[in-house]
Design a protein around this motif. Structure first.
Motif, PDB file in Angstrom:
ATOM      1  N   ASP A  15       0.887  -1.044  -0.111  1.00 36.45           N
ATOM      2  CA  ASP A  15       0.071   0.039   0.012  1.00 36.45           C
ATOM      3  C   ASP A  15       0.820   1.217  -0.206  1.00 36.45           C
ATOM      4  OD1 ASP A  15      -2.329   1.533   0.804  1.00 36.45           O
ATOM      5  OD2 ASP A  15      -1.433   1.885   2.594  1.00 36.45           O
ATOM      6  N   LEU A  16       0.390   2.466  -0.494  1.00 39.13           N
ATOM      7  CA  LEU A  16       1.333   3.512  -0.564  1.00 39.13           C
ATOM      8  C   LEU A  16       1.205   4.371   0.829  1.00 39.13           C
ATOM      9  CD1 LEU A  16       3.085   5.362  -2.412  1.00 39.13           C
ATOM     10  CD2 LEU A  16       1.298   6.417  -3.285  1.00 39.13           C
ATOM     11  N   ASP A  17      -0.109   5.119   0.987  1.00 42.62           N
ATOM     12  CA  ASP A  17      -0.053   5.993   2.131  1.00 42.62           C
ATOM     13  C   ASP A  17      -0.071   5.258   3.482  1.00 42.62           C
ATOM     14  OD1 ASP A  17      -1.042   8.916   0.606  1.00 42.62           O
ATOM     15  OD2 ASP A  17      -1.821   7.076  -0.494  1.00 42.62           O
ATOM     16  N   GLY A  53      -4.964   7.489   5.753  1.00 45.63           N
ATOM     17  CA  GLY A  53      -5.059   6.377   4.857  1.00 45.63           C
ATOM     18  C   GLY A  53      -6.462   6.370   4.027  1.00 45.63           C
ATOM     19  N   ALA A  54      -7.421   7.061   4.379  1.00 43.72           N
ATOM     20  CA  ALA A  54      -8.860   7.286   3.841  1.00 43.72           C
ATOM     21  C   ALA A  54      -8.882   8.256   2.833  1.00 43.72           C
ATOM     22  CB  ALA A  54      -9.880   6.938   4.859  1.00 43.72           C
ATOM     23  N   GLY A  55      -7.904   9.000   2.240  1.00 43.17           N
ATOM     24  CA  GLY A  55      -7.850  10.040   1.509  1.00 43.17           C
ATOM     25  C   GLY A  55      -8.863  11.116   1.532  1.00 43.17           C
ATOM     26  N   THR A 116      -2.350   1.045  -4.565  1.00 38.35           N
ATOM     27  CA  THR A 116      -2.995   2.307  -3.779  1.00 38.35           C
ATOM     28  C   THR A 116      -4.342   2.644  -4.299  1.00 38.35           C
ATOM     29  OG1 THR A 116      -2.615   4.687  -2.988  1.00 38.35           O
ATOM     30  CG2 THR A 116      -1.589   3.835  -5.238  1.00 38.35           C
ATOM     31  N   ASN A 117      -5.077   3.137  -3.327  1.00 35.25           N
ATOM     32  CA  ASN A 117      -6.319   3.585  -3.558  1.00 35.25           C
ATOM     33  C   ASN A 117      -6.060   4.905  -4.205  1.00 35.25           C
ATOM     34  OD1 ASN A 117      -7.919   1.315  -3.416  1.00 35.25           O
ATOM     35  ND2 ASN A 117      -8.959   2.314  -1.519  1.00 35.25           N
ATOM     36  N   LYS A 118      -5.036   5.586  -4.190  1.00 37.32           N
ATOM     37  CA  LYS A 118      -4.810   6.978  -4.551  1.00 37.32           C
ATOM     38  C   LYS A 118      -5.100   6.925  -5.916  1.00 37.32           C
ATOM     39  CE  LYS A 118      -1.132  10.197  -2.757  1.00 37.32           C
ATOM     40  NZ  LYS A 118      -1.766  10.221  -1.418  1.00 37.32           N
ATOM     41  N   LYS A 149      -9.476  -1.119  -3.489  1.00 35.97           N
ATOM     42  CA  LYS A 149      -9.509  -1.639  -2.373  1.00 35.97           C
ATOM     43  C   LYS A 149     -10.523  -1.360  -1.547  1.00 35.97           C
ATOM     44  CE  LYS A 149      -5.491  -0.211  -1.371  1.00 35.97           C
ATOM     45  NZ  LYS A 149      -4.424   0.108  -0.526  1.00 35.97           N
ATOM     46  N   ARG A 177      -8.923  -2.556   5.209  1.00 38.20           N
ATOM     47  CA  ARG A 177      -9.244  -2.773   3.766  1.00 38.20           C
ATOM     48  C   ARG A 177      -7.999  -3.429   2.852  1.00 38.20           C
ATOM     49  NH1 ARG A 177      -9.090   3.229   2.070  1.00 38.20           N
ATOM     50  NH2 ARG A 177      -6.868   2.814   2.100  1.00 38.20           N
TER      51      ARG A 177
HETATM   52  O1  LIG Z   1      -5.743   7.923  -1.040  1.00 38.31           O
HETATM   53  C1  LIG Z   1      -6.422   7.075  -0.588  1.00 38.31           C
HETATM   54  O2  LIG Z   1      -7.515   6.717  -0.401  1.00 38.31           O
HETATM   55  C2  LIG Z   1      -5.472   5.825   0.298  1.00 38.31           C
HETATM   56  O3  LIG Z   1      -4.387   5.530  -0.280  1.00 38.31           O
HETATM   57  P1  LIG Z   1      -3.561   3.885   0.023  1.00 38.31           P
HETATM   58  O4  LIG Z   1      -4.445   2.987  -0.678  1.00 38.31           O
HETATM   59  O5  LIG Z   1      -2.235   4.194  -0.417  1.00 38.31           O
HETATM   60  O6  LIG Z   1      -3.557   4.048   1.621  1.00 38.31           O
END
Ligand SMILES: O=C(O)COP(=O)(O)O
Length: 225
Positions: A15-17, A53-55, A116-118, A149, A177
């Protein structure tokens, strides 16, 4: 005897963040700017950090206590994303130990990548500015597939691009997640306890195959230390 999936791994996906990069200071600053622009008091970074992590969803929840179904959410989200784009790499850093971990993986011929979800708009800016990502075998963003994800699709896309099978890959993440997605994709999963985790999270209950306190703990798990 059953093979240890960690020792038999051929790739590690991250995962990134909150797992590879500490982006909370810039995400928090982008959200806090929305507050100060409206004459509200700034909040401390510690208020934003667990939800980083939830953007945008996490940051707007902290800054204004609103969820995506609130009528003001779409406008605030656009403004948050514009703020974030301007400061995306001002205070963001790679977590201590991550460069050494990635070096150790590549030296041992293990592939590594990011799921990542980013969205690509931001992931690509970070990948361009942070040298660490030059050696990544794959980077899959939240909009690289029709799903993000906890759906397993982005992880399966990464596996496909690496030319491997899911059971040959490990997924490391700092959010429930991430572990749900990794398990659904058929990977062994690792919870990164040094990450953001989410507010009030209980990572021991996520069902991860292992937990690490620092990035370098992964080497021990892989039998590479
Ligand atoms: O920006 C997001 O929703 C979170 O990014 P992540 O999946 O790298 O934690």
């Amino acid at each position: 005897m059953k093979t240890n999936p960690f020792r038999a791994a051929r790739a590690v996906l991250f995962d990134l963040d909150g797992t590879l990069i500490d982006s909370a200071p810039d995400l928090g600053a982008a959200a806090d700017r929305l507050r100060t622009d409206r004459g509200l008091q700034p909040l401390p970074l510690q208020a934003y950090r667990p939800m980083a992590g939830a953007g945008a969803r996490g940051m707007l929840e902290v800054a204004f206590g609103i969820a995506p179904d609130h009528p003001d959410f779409p406008g605030l989200k656009d403004e948050f994303l514009a703020n974030y784009e301007r400061c995306i790499h001002d205070r963001t850093s790679v977590f201590d130990g991550v460069p050494e971990l990635v070096d150790a993986l590549t030296q041992r011929s293990l592939k590594w990548g990011v799921v990542t979800n980013k969205v690509t708009r931001f992931t690509s800016l970070i990948a361009q500015r942070v040298a660490l990502f030059d050696s990544a075998g794959v980077i899959v963003s939240g909009d690289s597939t029709p799903y993000s994800k906890p759906h397993p699709a982005p992880l399966l896309e990464a596996v496909f691009r690496l030319g491997l099978a899911a059971h040959e890959c490990i997924y490391v993440g700092d959010d429930a997640r991430d572990i749900v997605a990794g398990r659904a994709a058929g990977m062994s999963t690792v919870a990164a306890l040094y990450g953001y985790l989410g507010s009030g999270a209980l990572p021991q209950q996520w069902g991860a195959d292992a937990m690490i306190e620092t990035p370098m703990d992964l080497l021990n798990l892989l039998g590479l230390d």
